[in-house]
Design a protein around this motif. Structure first.
Motif, PDB file in Angstrom:
ATOM      1  N   UNK A  56     -64.591 -13.244 -19.931  1.00 14.49           N
ATOM      2  CA  UNK A  56     -63.832 -13.263 -18.932  1.00 14.49           C
ATOM      3  C   UNK A  56     -63.363 -11.508 -18.910  1.00 14.49           C
ATOM      4  N   UNK A  57     -63.023 -10.968 -19.787  1.00 13.08           N
ATOM      5  CA  UNK A  57     -62.523  -9.715 -19.919  1.00 13.08           C
ATOM      6  C   UNK A  57     -63.611  -8.702 -19.982  1.00 13.08           C
ATOM      7  N   UNK A  58     -65.152  -9.043 -20.010  1.00 17.85           N
ATOM      8  CA  UNK A  58     -66.250  -7.994 -20.000  1.00 17.85           C
ATOM      9  C   UNK A  58     -66.547  -7.893 -18.553  1.00 17.85           C
ATOM     10  N   UNK A  59     -67.137  -6.567 -18.100  1.00 16.68           N
ATOM     11  CA  UNK A  59     -67.522  -6.420 -16.786  1.00 16.68           C
ATOM     12  C   UNK A  59     -68.821  -7.102 -16.889  1.00 16.68           C
TER      13      UNK A  59
ATOM     14  N   UNK B 192     -56.978  -7.838 -18.179  1.00 14.78           N
ATOM     15  CA  UNK B 192     -57.645  -8.433 -16.718  1.00 14.78           C
ATOM     16  C   UNK B 192     -58.820  -8.728 -16.792  1.00 14.78           C
ATOM     17  N   UNK B 193     -59.333  -9.457 -16.069  1.00 17.38           N
ATOM     18  CA  UNK B 193     -60.818  -9.696 -15.838  1.00 17.38           C
ATOM     19  C   UNK B 193     -61.674  -8.418 -15.461  1.00 17.38           C
ATOM     20  N   UNK B 194     -62.795  -8.336 -16.450  1.00 17.63           N
ATOM     21  CA  UNK B 194     -63.867  -7.343 -16.376  1.00 17.63           C
ATOM     22  C   UNK B 194     -63.060  -6.057 -16.776  1.00 17.63           C
ATOM     23  N   UNK B 195     -62.492  -6.093 -17.697  1.00 19.16           N
ATOM     24  CA  UNK B 195     -61.735  -4.711 -18.159  1.00 19.16           C
ATOM     25  C   UNK B 195     -62.497  -3.819 -18.902  1.00 19.16           C
ATOM     26  N   UNK B 196     -63.767  -4.332 -19.644  1.00 16.49           N
ATOM     27  CA  UNK B 196     -64.271  -3.704 -20.604  1.00 16.49           C
ATOM     28  C   UNK B 196     -65.690  -3.723 -20.370  1.00 16.49           C
ATOM     29  N   UNK B 197     -66.353  -2.732 -20.910  1.00 14.83           N
ATOM     30  CA  UNK B 197     -68.022  -2.460 -20.892  1.00 14.83           C
ATOM     31  C   UNK B 197     -68.405  -3.123 -22.022  1.00 14.83           C
ATOM     32  N   UNK B 198     -67.763  -3.395 -22.820  1.00 15.24           N
ATOM     33  CA  UNK B 198     -68.213  -3.659 -24.345  1.00 15.24           C
ATOM     34  C   UNK B 198     -67.045  -4.344 -25.162  1.00 15.24           C
ATOM     35  N   UNK B 199     -67.567  -5.382 -26.121  1.00 12.78           N
ATOM     36  CA  UNK B 199     -66.453  -5.928 -26.844  1.00 12.78           C
ATOM     37  C   UNK B 199     -66.941  -6.191 -28.325  1.00 12.78           C
ATOM     38  N   UNK B 200     -66.339  -5.841 -29.297  1.00 15.36           N
ATOM     39  CA  UNK B 200     -66.611  -6.287 -30.864  1.00 15.36           C
ATOM     40  C   UNK B 200     -65.525  -7.266 -31.275  1.00 15.36           C
ATOM     41  N   UNK B 201     -66.259  -8.192 -32.085  1.00 17.34           N
ATOM     42  CA  UNK B 201     -65.205  -8.955 -32.859  1.00 17.34           C
ATOM     43  C   UNK B 201     -65.722  -9.427 -34.126  1.00 17.34           C
TER      44      UNK B 201
END
Length: 242
Positions: free
Chosen positions: A122-125, A93-102
């Motif tokens: 999109x998925x970051x808060x 969902x939108x805004x589901x994560x506080x941080x993202x790595x890739x």
């Protein structure tokens, strides 16, 4: 990637100098810019080596990989909730994560970089942090890139442009693996120019592994003191979702 490459990754990522150097930089970036409280997603988690290290942050973790088998390995290795999915259409969902790595995902032939980075946004808060690692320079492409299905390599400017176009701000784009770049060129363009060359992911003699890792630690320490490298084998990008 080919199943054999996942096997090599699974066996090597805990000890091989390259993975330890990469994970050190990702962890340092997240400690400097943790983003808001919340879960952390590793998009393109492979067999879970980075997820296992991210567990030390004490935050809920999720992993996603295109390969169901790799995702299963990642979950078993890290204890994170890991699932199969497409970076171009993240199943969150939108805004589901506080941080993202890739790490080394936008280079893959099955990934459309603008679509994937838009999905990361999109998925970051709001206030969330994204940390990306990209392979540098299209001219450095080798038979190893073919094995892991890499279609593209980047410049720091190209990586920055992708983040700007997706709406990220406070963007850092820095080359690393700079000191070892001449050896990387030698290995990729001279010593392993034939199609029968082995994968770059392999166990190294302990003395050589220690020397290579020590070089990356020295380079990282100099970077933390303010030194910026004009070139390198990889690019680390850190940015914020406003």
């Amino acid at each position: 990637m080919e199943p054999a490459e996942y096997d090599l990754m699974d066996a090597a990522e805990e000890r091989m100098w390259w993975y330890r150097a990469l994970h050190m930089r990702v962890m340092d970036a997240l400690r400097r810019r943790p983003g808001p409280a919340g879960a952390v997603l590793d998009a393109g988690c492979g067999t879970g080596g980075l997820l296992r290290r991210l567990a030390s942050l004490g935050q809920p973790l999720a992993g996603l990989d295109f390969s169901p088998q790799a995702a299963a390995r990642a979950g078993a290795k890290s204890g994170a909730l890991a699932s199969a999915g497409d970076a171009n259409r993240l199943p969150f969902r939108d805004g589901a994560f506080g941080a993202l790595t890739s790490c080394d995902v936008l280079c893959h032939r099955a990934v459309d970089p603008p679509s994937a980075v838009a999905e990361f946004h999109r998925v970051l808060a709001p206030g969330g942090t994204v940390v990306l690692n990209l392979p540098a320079y299209q001219w450095l492409r080798s038979t190893h890139d073919e094995r892991v299905h890499n279609d593209r390599r980047f410049t720091a400017g190209q990586g920055r442009d992708l983040l700007v176009q997706a709406g990220f701000t406070a963007i850092e784009a820095r080359y690393w693996n700079a000191i070892l770049l001449p050896l990387m060129i030698l290995q990729r363009k001279v010593l392993r120019s034939d199609e029968a060359a082995k994968s770059d992911v392999a166990p190294f003699p302990p003395w050589l592994d220690a020397a290579l890792y020590g070089t990356t630690v020295l380079e990282h320490g100099l970077a933390r003191l303010g030194l910026r490298y004009p070139a390198g084998g990889s690019i680390l990008l850190v940015a914020t979702r406003p």
